[in-house]
Design a protein around this motif. Structure first.
Motif, PDB file in Angstrom:
ATOM      1  N   UNK A  93      -0.715  10.795 -49.904  1.00 54.45           N
ATOM      2  CA  UNK A  93       0.042   9.539 -49.900  1.00 54.45           C
ATOM      3  C   UNK A  93       1.251   9.651 -50.823  1.00 54.45           C
ATOM      4  N   UNK A  94       1.066  10.240 -52.011  1.00 58.82           N
ATOM      5  CA  UNK A  94       2.180  10.402 -52.952  1.00 58.82           C
ATOM      6  C   UNK A  94       3.281  11.261 -52.336  1.00 58.82           C
ATOM      7  N   UNK A  95       2.894  12.329 -51.646  1.00 54.95           N
ATOM      8  CA  UNK A  95       3.886  13.197 -51.003  1.00 54.95           C
ATOM      9  C   UNK A  95       4.626  12.455 -49.894  1.00 54.95           C
ATOM     10  N   UNK A  96       3.893  11.664 -49.101  1.00 58.30           N
ATOM     11  CA  UNK A  96       4.533  10.878 -48.039  1.00 58.30           C
ATOM     12  C   UNK A  96       5.504   9.862 -48.635  1.00 58.30           C
ATOM     13  N   UNK A  97       5.123   9.237 -49.739  1.00 58.95           N
ATOM     14  CA  UNK A  97       6.030   8.282 -50.399  1.00 58.95           C
ATOM     15  C   UNK A  97       7.283   8.989 -50.915  1.00 58.95           C
ATOM     16  N   UNK A  98       7.089  10.129 -51.580  1.00 58.69           N
ATOM     17  CA  UNK A  98       8.231  10.874 -52.115  1.00 58.69           C
ATOM     18  C   UNK A  98       9.161  11.322 -50.983  1.00 58.69           C
ATOM     19  N   UNK A  99       8.576  11.673 -49.850  1.00 56.02           N
ATOM     20  CA  UNK A  99       9.345  12.147 -48.692  1.00 56.02           C
ATOM     21  C   UNK A  99       9.838  11.005 -47.810  1.00 56.02           C
ATOM     22  N   UNK A 100       9.572   9.767 -48.228  1.00 56.08           N
ATOM     23  CA  UNK A 100       9.975   8.570 -47.489  1.00 56.08           C
ATOM     24  C   UNK A 100       9.454   8.574 -46.048  1.00 56.08           C
ATOM     25  N   UNK A 101       8.260   9.131 -45.893  1.00 57.87           N
ATOM     26  CA  UNK A 101       7.593   9.113 -44.595  1.00 57.87           C
ATOM     27  C   UNK A 101       7.939  10.274 -43.686  1.00 57.87           C
ATOM     28  N   UNK A 102       8.824  11.160 -44.118  1.00 60.84           N
ATOM     29  CA  UNK A 102       9.185  12.308 -43.291  1.00 60.84           C
ATOM     30  C   UNK A 102       8.099  13.377 -43.471  1.00 60.84           C
ATOM     31  N   UNK A 103       7.346  13.625 -42.396  1.00 58.65           N
ATOM     32  CA  UNK A 103       6.169  14.495 -42.494  1.00 58.65           C
ATOM     33  C   UNK A 103       6.524  15.927 -42.876  1.00 58.65           C
ATOM     34  N   UNK A 104       7.605  16.469 -42.324  1.00 59.05           N
ATOM     35  CA  UNK A 104       7.996  17.839 -42.665  1.00 59.05           C
ATOM     36  C   UNK A 104       8.348  17.940 -44.143  1.00 59.05           C
ATOM     37  N   UNK A 105       8.993  16.929 -44.687  1.00 64.32           N
ATOM     38  CA  UNK A 105       9.340  16.933 -46.116  1.00 64.32           C
ATOM     39  C   UNK A 105       8.081  16.818 -46.971  1.00 64.32           C
ATOM     40  N   UNK A 106       7.137  15.991 -46.552  1.00 64.57           N
ATOM     41  CA  UNK A 106       5.865  15.877 -47.282  1.00 64.57           C
ATOM     42  C   UNK A 106       5.133  17.218 -47.266  1.00 64.57           C
ATOM     43  N   UNK A 107       5.171  17.909 -46.135  1.00 69.36           N
ATOM     44  CA  UNK A 107       4.530  19.224 -46.036  1.00 69.36           C
ATOM     45  C   UNK A 107       5.181  20.209 -46.999  1.00 69.36           C
ATOM     46  N   UNK A 108       6.501  20.174 -47.118  1.00 75.77           N
ATOM     47  CA  UNK A 108       7.190  21.065 -48.062  1.00 75.77           C
ATOM     48  C   UNK A 108       6.784  20.738 -49.501  1.00 75.77           C
ATOM     49  N   UNK A 109       6.673  19.460 -49.819  1.00 78.62           N
ATOM     50  CA  UNK A 109       6.260  19.051 -51.169  1.00 78.62           C
ATOM     51  C   UNK A 109       4.877  19.599 -51.492  1.00 78.62           C
ATOM     52  N   UNK A 110       3.982  19.560 -50.514  1.00 74.76           N
ATOM     53  CA  UNK A 110       2.598  19.995 -50.719  1.00 74.76           C
ATOM     54  C   UNK A 110       2.391  21.489 -50.444  1.00 74.76           C
ATOM     55  N   UNK A 111       3.440  22.127 -49.933  1.00 75.12           N
ATOM     56  CA  UNK A 111       3.348  23.546 -49.576  1.00 75.12           C
ATOM     57  C   UNK A 111       2.255  23.768 -48.521  1.00 75.12           C
TER      58      UNK A 111
END
Length: 146
Positions: A25-43
């Motif tokens: 959830x934190x990654x999705x918030x940081x990525x503003x809901x962009x799933x590919x960006x959340x995936x990059x944040x979480x590696x």
């Protein structure tokens, strides 16, 4: 969540989740809901993010909430541009929100109340040969649709 998670090379073998729902959830918030960006944040892969969303109701709810919040933010920015009489913003707004008043770039044809136009086929004057040709073309068309 400002740091990237460490990769888990054994994740695919163990089947264990390497992220908590809160981390996702934190990654999705940081990525503003962009799933590919959340995936990059979480590696991790985008597919992993999709699975967390699909399998965890809390993550799914948070993802929807983040999407709505981001949409609200973007709409707010659009309104600021409209206040400044920005021509592109005006065009965009009218094109997307003013359809019912005729502001479109194309034509949409529909029946009464926006309903589909009913289509009927009258084959009563077709010869047997014409009917067979029609059915053969119809069968081919059905096979070509994925």
């Amino acid at each position: 969540m400002s740091t990237h998670a460490e990769p888990d090379p054994d994740h695919h073998r163990t089947g264990q989740r390497k992220f908590t729902p809160d981390e996702m959830i934190a990654a999705l918030r940081q990525a503003r809901g962009i799933k590919a960006a959340a995936a990059r944040i979480l590696n991790c892969s985008r597919n992993t993010v999709d699975k967390y969303i699909a399998e965890n109701p809390d993550v799914m709810s948070a993802a929807r909430e983040v999407d709505q919040e981001t949409l609200d933010d973007v709409e707010g920015k659009l309104l600021k541009l409209l206040d400044k009489e920005d021509p592109k913003a005006i065009f965009f707004y009218l094109r997307h929100k003013g359809k019912s008043r005729g502001y479109t770039t194309g034509q949409e044809i529909s029946g009464p109340e926006g309903e589909p136009i009913p289509v009927t086929h009258d084959f009563s004057n077709f010869t047997n040969e014409e009917l067979e040709t029609y059915h053969e073309l119809h069968r081919k068309a059905e096979k070509s649709v994925p």
